[in-house]
Design a protein around this motif. Structure first.
Motif, PDB file in Angstrom:
ATOM      1  N   LYS A  30      -2.955   1.555   8.069  1.00  0.00           N
ATOM      2  CA  LYS A  30      -3.889   0.884   7.156  1.00  0.00           C
ATOM      3  C   LYS A  30      -3.313  -0.385   6.539  1.00  0.00           C
ATOM      4  O   LYS A  30      -4.049  -1.120   5.874  1.00  0.00           O
ATOM      5  CB  LYS A  30      -4.334   1.844   6.052  1.00  0.00           C
ATOM      6  CG  LYS A  30      -3.273   2.225   5.031  1.00  0.00           C
ATOM      7  CD  LYS A  30      -3.855   3.175   3.995  1.00  0.00           C
ATOM      8  CE  LYS A  30      -2.853   3.529   2.912  1.00  0.00           C
ATOM      9  NZ  LYS A  30      -3.412   4.453   1.909  1.00  0.00           N
ATOM     10  N   SER A  31      -2.013  -0.650   6.738  1.00  0.00           N
ATOM     11  CA  SER A  31      -1.380  -1.831   6.148  1.00  0.00           C
ATOM     12  C   SER A  31      -1.219  -2.975   7.126  1.00  0.00           C
ATOM     13  O   SER A  31      -0.729  -4.048   6.754  1.00  0.00           O
ATOM     14  CB  SER A  31      -0.004  -1.468   5.578  1.00  0.00           C
ATOM     15  OG  SER A  31      -0.103  -0.445   4.623  1.00  0.00           O
ATOM     16  N   ASP A  80      -8.537   4.653  -1.196  1.00  0.00           N
ATOM     17  CA  ASP A  80      -8.490   4.471   0.245  1.00  0.00           C
ATOM     18  C   ASP A  80      -9.100   5.696   0.934  1.00  0.00           C
ATOM     19  O   ASP A  80      -9.304   6.748   0.312  1.00  0.00           O
ATOM     20  CB  ASP A  80      -7.048   4.288   0.720  1.00  0.00           C
ATOM     21  CG  ASP A  80      -6.451   2.960   0.269  1.00  0.00           C
ATOM     22  OD1 ASP A  80      -7.231   2.078  -0.149  1.00  0.00           O
ATOM     23  OD2 ASP A  80      -5.214   2.810   0.321  1.00  0.00           O
ATOM     24  N   ASP A  86      -7.689   7.674   2.888  1.00  0.00           N
ATOM     25  CA  ASP A  86      -6.754   8.801   2.946  1.00  0.00           C
ATOM     26  C   ASP A  86      -6.281   9.236   1.562  1.00  0.00           C
ATOM     27  O   ASP A  86      -5.290   9.963   1.443  1.00  0.00           O
ATOM     28  CB  ASP A  86      -5.551   8.460   3.823  1.00  0.00           C
ATOM     29  CG  ASP A  86      -4.721   7.303   3.256  1.00  0.00           C
ATOM     30  OD1 ASP A  86      -5.212   6.612   2.343  1.00  0.00           O
ATOM     31  OD2 ASP A  86      -3.583   7.094   3.741  1.00  0.00           O
ATOM     32  N   GLN A 128      -0.049   7.090   8.580  1.00  0.00           N
ATOM     33  CA  GLN A 128      -1.217   6.652   7.808  1.00  0.00           C
ATOM     34  C   GLN A 128      -0.972   5.295   7.165  1.00  0.00           C
ATOM     35  O   GLN A 128      -1.831   4.400   7.197  1.00  0.00           O
ATOM     36  CB  GLN A 128      -1.530   7.682   6.716  1.00  0.00           C
ATOM     37  CG  GLN A 128      -2.025   9.018   7.227  1.00  0.00           C
ATOM     38  CD  GLN A 128      -2.030  10.074   6.136  1.00  0.00           C
ATOM     39  OE1 GLN A 128      -2.143  11.262   6.419  1.00  0.00           O
ATOM     40  NE2 GLN A 128      -1.898   9.658   4.889  1.00  0.00           N
ATOM     41  N   ASN A 166       0.853  -1.190   0.000  1.00  0.00           N
ATOM     42  CA  ASN A 166       0.000   0.000   0.000  1.00  0.00           C
ATOM     43  C   ASN A 166       0.886   1.236   0.000  1.00  0.00           C
ATOM     44  O   ASN A 166       2.114   1.126   0.122  1.00  0.00           O
ATOM     45  CB  ASN A 166      -0.939   0.018   1.205  1.00  0.00           C
ATOM     46  CG  ASN A 166      -2.304   0.606   0.863  1.00  0.00           C
ATOM     47  OD1 ASN A 166      -2.400   1.533   0.039  1.00  0.00           O
ATOM     48  ND2 ASN A 166      -3.361   0.097   1.468  1.00  0.00           N
ATOM     49  N   SER A 201       0.690   5.873   0.794  1.00  0.00           N
ATOM     50  CA  SER A 201      -0.075   7.031   1.254  1.00  0.00           C
ATOM     51  C   SER A 201       0.580   8.298   0.736  1.00  0.00           C
ATOM     52  O   SER A 201       1.805   8.370   0.610  1.00  0.00           O
ATOM     53  CB  SER A 201      -0.147   7.091   2.789  1.00  0.00           C
ATOM     54  OG  SER A 201      -1.011   6.099   3.308  1.00  0.00           O
TER      55      SER A 201
END
Length: 452
Positions: A125-126, A426, A428, A121, A41, A43
């Motif tokens: 989320k990961s 996502d 964010d 972030q 992922n 950000s």
């Protein structure tokens, strides 16, 4: 087995030898096969709305700081109007401080705000802890403090002492793609799979230019605040969670050429003012570097049918005695990729890439949109473009994506990805809340007035 025993020895020996060679070849390829690397992922930093900057803010800052003459202010206003930037990009904190001085404290504040936010972030989320990180790559071209930016992240997130950390400087806008390449190579060199954190940013605070050199004033008009973090891994069990698989990378360096080396240069002017000079040669150098870069990349990614079509077009042009047309031919890379995150460092560079590669408006839409919304964020710009694709829900499982960025020196770097699942934005994603306004319609043609 009985039938083999009945074969004459002159036939049996070559047959067995061929079988052994085949097995050895297969075994060697299996042993040399690199572990797949995935983009788990990423950000992108979205600064607070109070940091947004438009032409009015730029003009106010220029007047209040009392560093620019009317002629210089007019020049920067002209550059801004032609830059392709919108009215919602983000400026460094010192612009709003009221002190009108670039200091180390402001540079550190700018770095910490972007780097720490995107890492927090991304890890959240990961489902990855800072203690899981094995490799850390941090890139910033124009700001290299002590302790390093990598050390700042290590300290903030309490990472393990055995993390292999890399602080990359002076790479320009290519640092994001170079960081991915560095992280993938580092992961594959380890005996055990792990996680690599790539963090890229640019720092404009100490390189804001207060002089009169027009080549150096351009950076004030186009460079803006931006940061991104990406988590790549070669842990096989995380493949179902990953967004993309890294297919290949390519880096080419053209610094042996004087014009390429001096195309973008950090320097002091005649009065000692520090800044970055972008020469008129920059667009031409970028085009030449791209041609040489795709000469190496093309055979690795293009289908054979397109390579044959390209060879036929070149041969036909030469046969017609048109060597210039033959030299201008390039393969159709839209037969190799569904999506393109091309270098969006400036309107002229985007135009040059589109013209050279034969890309239509739809292909370069993400680059133009990213430049308009966020400005030139340097090394992180390709991730803002990737976020645009996801915000538009354009990426489907199996799609191939080409990230291309140029850097000072002069260098070009490509990351080739394959989507592992359909993409969606996502929570964010920096385009949430504004992507419906893009692409921005082109400005209406200027009206001509006839005079009697």
């Amino acid at each position: 087995m009985a039938s083999l025993r009945t074969l004459p020895l002159p036939v049996l020996v070559p047959l067995v030898a061929s079988g052994l060679v085949f097995l050895a070849t297969v075994l060697r390829r299996l042993l040399r096969r690199q572990r797949p690397v995935y983009l788990l992922n990423y950000s992108c930093h979205l600064p607070d709305a109070e940091r947004q900057v438009n032409l009015e803010v730029c003009e106010y800052f220029g007047l209040k700081c009392r560093r620019y003459s009317d002629d210089i202010a007019d020049f920067m206003r002209l550059v801004y109007s032609k830059s392709g930037l919108g009215q919602e990009t983000f400026a460094p904190p010192f612009i709003y401080s009221g002190k009108f001085e670039k200091t180390l404290a402001f540079a550190i504040q700018e770095a910490e705000e972007g780097l720490f936010a995107v890492v927090e972030q991304l890890l959240a989320k990961s489902d990855v802890s800072p203690s899981d990180i094995s490799v850390l790559v941090v890139a910033c071209s124009m700001f290299s403090p002590m302790p390093s930016l990598a050390s700042m992240i290590m300290h903030r997130f309490n990472m393990r002492p055995d993390v292999k950390s890399y602080s990359v400087a002076g790479m320009g806008c290519s640092a994001g793609t170079v960081g991915i390449d560095t992280a993938a190579r580092s992961l594959r060199s380890r005996r055990t799979p792990g996680y690599a954190l790539v963090v890229v940013t640019e720092n404009t605070s100490l390189n804001w230019y207060f002089g009169k050199n027009k080549h150096m004033l351009v950076t004030n008009c186009i460079f803006r605040v931006g940061s991104a973090a990406a988590l790549v891994t070669d842990v096989p069990s995380r493949r179902p969670d990953a967004k993309y698989e890294l297919v290949r990378t390519l880096r080419t360096h053209h610094g042996a050429d004087d014009a390429a080396f001096n195309a973008a240069l950090q320097m002091e002017d005649e009065e000692g003012n520090l800044g970055v000079a972008l020469t008129k040669d920059l667009v031409r150098v970028a085009g030449a570097a791209l041609r040489r870069h795709i000469t190496t990349l093309g055979p690795q990614v293009l289908p054979v049918s397109e390579m044959l079509r390209y060879a036929w077009r070149v041969a036909r042009a030469y046969a017609a005695g048109n060597s210039k047309a033959a030299a201008a031919e390039v393969p159709d890379f839209q037969r190799a990729f569904e999506h393109f995150c091309i270098h969006s460092g400036g309107k002229a560079v985007i135009d040059s890439i589109a013209r050279l590669m034969g890309f239509g408006p739809y292909v370069v839409e993400p680059a133009r949109s990213t430049l308009h919304r966020f400005g030139n964020t340097s090394s992180s710009l390709v991730f803002y473009e990737l976020a645009y694709f996801e915000a538009k829900r354009r990426v489907r499982a199996g799609d191939r994506l080409w990230m291309l960025a140029f850097g000072t020196g002069f260098k070009a770097c490509s990351n080739v990805w394959r989507a592992l699942r359909d993409a969606a934005p996502d929570a964010d994603n920096p385009w949430n809340g504004c992507v419906h306004r893009y692409p921005v319609p082109p400005p209406p043609p200027s009206k001509t007035h006839k005079h009697a």
